[in-house]
Design a protein around this motif. Structure first.
Motif, PDB file in Angstrom:
ATOM      1  N   VAL A 636      62.843 -15.632  91.183  1.00 50.05           N
ATOM      2  CA  VAL A 636      62.138 -14.662  90.334  1.00 50.05           C
ATOM      3  C   VAL A 636      63.004 -14.245  89.156  1.00 50.05           C
ATOM      4  O   VAL A 636      62.521 -14.047  88.035  1.00 50.05           O
ATOM      5  N   VAL A 637      64.296 -14.071  89.399  1.00 52.51           N
ATOM      6  CA  VAL A 637      65.198 -13.697  88.310  1.00 52.51           C
ATOM      7  C   VAL A 637      65.266 -14.799  87.258  1.00 52.51           C
ATOM      8  O   VAL A 637      65.349 -14.538  86.048  1.00 52.51           O
ATOM      9  N   ARG A 638      65.199 -16.047  87.728  1.00 56.76           N
ATOM     10  CA  ARG A 638      65.282 -17.178  86.785  1.00 56.76           C
ATOM     11  C   ARG A 638      64.012 -17.283  85.946  1.00 56.76           C
ATOM     12  O   ARG A 638      64.074 -17.350  84.717  1.00 56.76           O
ATOM     13  N   VAL A 639      62.845 -17.317  86.591  1.00 55.31           N
ATOM     14  CA  VAL A 639      61.560 -17.396  85.886  1.00 55.31           C
ATOM     15  C   VAL A 639      60.585 -16.483  86.604  1.00 55.31           C
ATOM     16  O   VAL A 639      60.286 -16.704  87.783  1.00 55.31           O
ATOM     17  N   ARG A 640      60.113 -15.477  85.912  1.00 58.18           N
ATOM     18  CA  ARG A 640      59.225 -14.527  86.562  1.00 58.18           C
ATOM     19  C   ARG A 640      57.845 -15.148  86.766  1.00 58.18           C
ATOM     20  O   ARG A 640      57.223 -15.620  85.821  1.00 58.18           O
ATOM     21  N   PRO A 641      57.311 -15.129  88.005  1.00 53.66           N
ATOM     22  CA  PRO A 641      55.975 -15.670  88.253  1.00 53.66           C
ATOM     23  C   PRO A 641      54.895 -14.650  87.893  1.00 53.66           C
ATOM     24  O   PRO A 641      55.177 -13.460  87.701  1.00 53.66           O
ATOM     25  N   ASP A 642      53.661 -15.116  87.821  1.00 51.45           N
ATOM     26  CA  ASP A 642      52.543 -14.198  87.614  1.00 51.45           C
ATOM     27  C   ASP A 642      52.145 -13.513  88.913  1.00 51.45           C
ATOM     28  O   ASP A 642      51.687 -12.374  88.903  1.00 51.45           O
ATOM     29  N   VAL A 643      52.284 -14.200  90.042  1.00 52.01           N
ATOM     30  CA  VAL A 643      51.935 -13.650  91.360  1.00 52.01           C
ATOM     31  C   VAL A 643      52.941 -14.179  92.364  1.00 52.01           C
ATOM     32  O   VAL A 643      53.359 -15.339  92.289  1.00 52.01           O
TER      33      VAL A 643
END
Length: 890
Positions: A636-643
């Motif tokens: 999540v820190v690397r690429v924030r997801p939408d869900v």
């Protein structure tokens, strides 16, 4: 008799000298009125004897002459109580007339044969305190000689031992009562034993009755009686005070050593313990020959305490035995249930696994890759289920005594190495070194090969599961006359407190780091049972953070049957033992799919579940996966997801830990989280919503429902982002595409027409009637969404009300039984921003067990609105009220 002139003895004034109270009384007494005459005429022997008696501090009495004229000192005066001072100069036979029957023989014998006597604990009847008293004395009688050497009287020394005798007797009775009670679970039998013990001491307990209650507030019922016919005492009483009103004098009971009438009794409550109601009452008769003094009352209290303690112990023992029997029955029922369910599962498993295996074997190369992957997934998990069913059946068979080890001659080193090799690939993918050292044994070994397979595979699979770094060593050798298998690892280790229960069935070490939470807790318990069937033992040595070593010792044994050598283990067993093994090779999202709705991060420790969700979501989403919460946080820190779609029960950081971490970090606080878990029940769902989850879906689930909920969560998330600037992130977020229209779910049954409620511009209102079926929920959701949206409600609030209403309607369908009308009525009113929704069924409420509950109900609805449920014999009405924003203080 004139005094001897040669030996006149003490002067008259010195006979009573010495300062004693009784001496002064005797000095003032007119002895001329007695048979011994004036003091001046007394012989020297009498004067000396009287002076000796008065000088002693020990109780002493002197009788002189044939009329037994008495002389005694202060100590003796206290023994005869109210008879003093009238006994001075009187005839002993008159003064102690009530006790003379016991005293006559030793007194006359001492005077007749000049022989002293010694009588310990002599029972005497005295009336010194106004009643016929039971007393005990230790006495010595000796002749008193005159001046000429003749016997002129009797000299007695005595001491009262009444308190000692009575105390010892009562102590023996208390011991008898405690011994008689024993360890009995039948409290009425116990009461009978207590009364039989009380019958051994009629002097202190001339009559007794034990009354017991059947529960708090219940009346007293007579359980046992002694010393009086049963029909003379009441069989029951509302309270102990009623028993105190029993007319004891009219019972016709005699007691004490002299057979006097018993006229008094005491009633004592039998305490049930601190803060508890009494368990009964004890009615005890009072001896007519003993005063009801403090010592007697203390004895009664101790007696009641003994009886109460015995009754409480009996009830506790009975309750414990009932609990043990219930647990044993529950255990038998559970074992039977597992056996029945396992047998029932084998047939459908066979019909599932057989065709799938055949299809893959015969046409696997011709199947499309996606179909082949799905069949492989189904096969793997079917094999896992088959292994669990087999383990359950094995355990049930062992417990019922139907399983015995059938030993065959086996090349155990080769077979053990092959078994351990089944898990080599899983260990290597986990970054572990698996070392197998199985040199030839000094002589052949005989084992049940099927059981040995389970022993080895369970121990090695556990080692892989709980070892993150380092190595696993499998060694087979011989020690003394036994085969020894050791499985060592450098894993997380086991706390010392958990070691005693490690081999119990269904036991799992709490909060132990592992590659997966998968497992039933049967593996090690099955290992112990299987080793035991070989006449062996299994031990474990472990240190947290260092590792564990499991040691199995079995005898070499002799073959029980001739059998062919065991077949090589099938490679598929490794997959069945390691559901966390992530080597699935699923294809990425097809390139020709439509633009993704967004990015979803799937977090689950089960590799097959991750693969299934990837395949399910990849046509519409960009899917990333993580095996636990810690890995997900790095992603999540690397690429924030939408869900984020996460499981709850995972090793390391579980679903709730992941949720808390996301909500605590400003950059990820707005990321919506959906929990997908096998935990069911309203409490689990409410726990999730209370922690801040956006949606909660219990397994098993329908794929359409999961996709719909993910889309709804994404809609709400984008609505919140549109209201303000997005939070900064470390990497750009994938741009969301426009949402496609939702697929239409056709009604399973027509909607019943209800006269519409007039709908003026304000307020907005509607009424619908649906068949009482689960298929009515989708059309209800569509109609309610359209109505609330047209009324201008915010999307978040619409979503919450949709969820609460559909839960109420689902409850109405599932809980209503024997409805007068098989329908569910829904009425909606929206006025000035306030919403009221009424859901009504027409049946009687039917409870469901928690295992049937999937997290819905009033507790879940209460997370979104104010809920009022009103059940009645003709139906239940649930009212959902959502005040206008701001009216509730928000």
């Amino acid at each position: 008799m004139a005094p001897d002139a040669a030996n006149p003895g003490p002067d008259s004034g010195d006979v009573f000298a010495g300062g004693s109270a009784n001496g002064r009384l005797m000095a003032a007494f007119d002895w001329s009125t007695t048979p011994v005459g004036p003091v001046e005429t007394w012989p020297a022997s009498l004067r000396y004897a009287v002076r000796t008696v008065l000088a002693s501090r020990f109780p002493m009495i002197l009788t002189w002459g044939p009329q037994y004229t008495q002389f005694y000192n202060d100590a003796y005066a206290t023994l005869i109580g109210a008879k003093h001072p009238g006994a001075i100069g009187d005839d002993l036979r008159v003064t102690l007339a009530e006790g003379w029957a016991a005293l006559q023989e030793p007194v006359e014998r001492a005077m007749a044969v000049r022989e002293a006597s010694w009588i310990p604990q002599l029972l005497l009847l005295l009336e010194r305190a106004g009643y016929r008293e039971e007393t005990y004395f230790t006495v010595s009688h000796a002749p008193a000689f005159g001046d000429g050497g003749e016997v002129a009287g009797m000299h007695a020394v005595c001491t009262e031992v009444t308190r000692q005798v009575v105390a010892e007797r009562r102590q023996r009775l208390l011991h008898e009562v405690s011994t008689a009670a024993g360890r009995r679970e039948d409290e009425h039998d116990l009461a009978g034993q207590v009364c039989r013990a009380l019958a051994t001491d009629p002097l202190d307990v001339p009559l007794a009755a034990v009354y017991l209650t059947e529960g708090d507030g219940a009346p007293l019922r007579r359980a046992a009686i002694v010393g009086v016919p049963a029909d003379r005492l009441p069989g029951s009483a509302g309270t102990a005070d009623e028993l105190r009103g029993v007319a004891v004098a009219g019972l016709g009971v005699t007691g004490g050593p002299f057979g006097d009438a018993v006229t008094e009794a005491v009633v004592l409550p039998l305490s049930g313990g601190a803060g508890r109601e009494p368990v009964g009452a004890l009615l005890v008769g009072v001896s007519p020959n003993r005063a009801l003094d403090e010592e007697y009352r203390t004895f009664h209290e101790l007696l009641a305490g003994q009886v109460a303690g015995a009754v409480v112990d009996a009830r506790a023992y009975a309750a414990e035995r009932a609990r043990a029997e219930a647990l044993a029955e529950l255990d038998r029922a559970k074992t039977t249930f597992f056996a029945n369910v396992s047998h029932e599962l084998r047939t459908p498993l066979t019909l599932l696994l057989g065709p799938i295996t055949d299809a893959l074997a015969e046409s696997g190369g011709e199947l499309p890759p996606a179909v082949r992957d799905q069949l492989t997934l189904a096969l793997r998990n079917g094999q896992r289920l088959q292994r669990l069913v087999n383990d359950l059946l094995e355990f049930v068979s062992i417990e019922s005594g139907r399983t015995a080890a059938v030993r065959v001659a086996t090349d155990l080193p080769v077979y053990t190495a092959e078994l351990a090799g089944v898990l080599r690939a899983a260990a290597e993918r986990a970054g572990l070194t698996l070392t197998v050292d199985c040199p030839p044994l000094p002589r052949p070994a005989a084992v049940d090969v099927r059981m040995w397979e389970k022993i080895v595979l369970n121990l090695v699979a556990n080692a892989v599961k709980y070892t993150f770094v380092g190595r696993i060593d499998v060694r087979l050798g011989a020690e003394d006359d036994r085969v020894v298998l050791r499985v060592s690892d450098t894993g997380v280790g086991i706390p010392a407190a958990e070691l005693p229960a490690l081999f119990e069935r269904f036991h799992r070490v709490a909060d132990s780091p592992a590659r997966s939470r998968e497992g039933t807790g049967l593996g090690l318990a099955l290992v112990r049972e299987l080793v035991g069937l070989h006449g062996g033992t299994v031990e474990v040595g472990s240190e947290p953070g260092v590792g564990s070593t499991f040691t199995v010792r079995i005898p070499f044994g002799t073959p029980d049957a001739a059998a062919p050598p065991p077949a090589s283990p099938a490679a598929v067993r490794g997959a069945a033992l390691t559901p966390w093994d992530d080597d699935l090779g699923w294809a990425p999202r097809p390139a020709d799919a439509a633009d993704p709705l967004g990015t979803v991060l799937v977090v689950d420790d089960n590799a097959d579940m991750r693969a299934y969700l990837t395949r399910l979501l990849s046509p519409s989403w960009t899917v990333r996966t993580a095996a636990d919460g810690q890995e997900a946080l790095h992603d999540v820190v690397r690429v924030r997801p939408d869900v984020v779609l996460t499981d709850v029960m995972m090793p390391g950081v579980d679903g709730f830990g992941l949720l808390r971490a996301l909500r605590a970090e400003p950059r990820t606080r707005a990321v919506p989280v959906v929990m997908l878990t096998a935990r069911a029940g309203q409490e689990a769902a409410v726990e999730g919503f209370a922690a801040g989850v956006d949606d909660y879906l219990a397994k098993p689930f329908e794929s359409a429902e999961l996709l719909g909920r993910l889309r709804s969560v994404l809609e709400r998330s984008r609505g919140r982002r549109a209201a303000g600037p997005p939070a900064p992130v470390s990497a750009p977020v994938v741009a969301p595409a426009p949402l496609p229209p939702r697929p239409r779910v056709e009604d399973a049954a027509p909607v019943y027409a209800v006269p519409p409620v007039p709908a003026p511009s304000a307020p907005t209102a509607a009424a619908w009637r649906f068949p009482s079926r689960a298929a009515s929920i989708p059309p209800l959701r569509r109609r309610l969404r359209a109505l609330l949206t047209e009324a201008g409600l915010a999307e978040d609030r619409v979503y919450d009300l949709l969820l609460a209403t559909c839960e109420a309607a689902t409850n109405a369908v599932e809980h209503a039984q024997d409805p007068t009308e098989p329908v569910v009525d829904v009425r909606v009113t929206v006025e000035d921003g306030a919403v009221e929704i009424e859901v009504r069924d027409h049946g009687q409420w039917r409870e469901r067990t928690s295992s049937m509950d999937r997290g819905r109900g009033s507790m879940l609805m209460s997370a979104f609105a104010d809920i009022t449920a009103t059940p009645s014999p003709i139906g239940t009405t649930v009212v959902i009220r959502s005040p206008r924003p701001g009216d509730d203080g928000t």
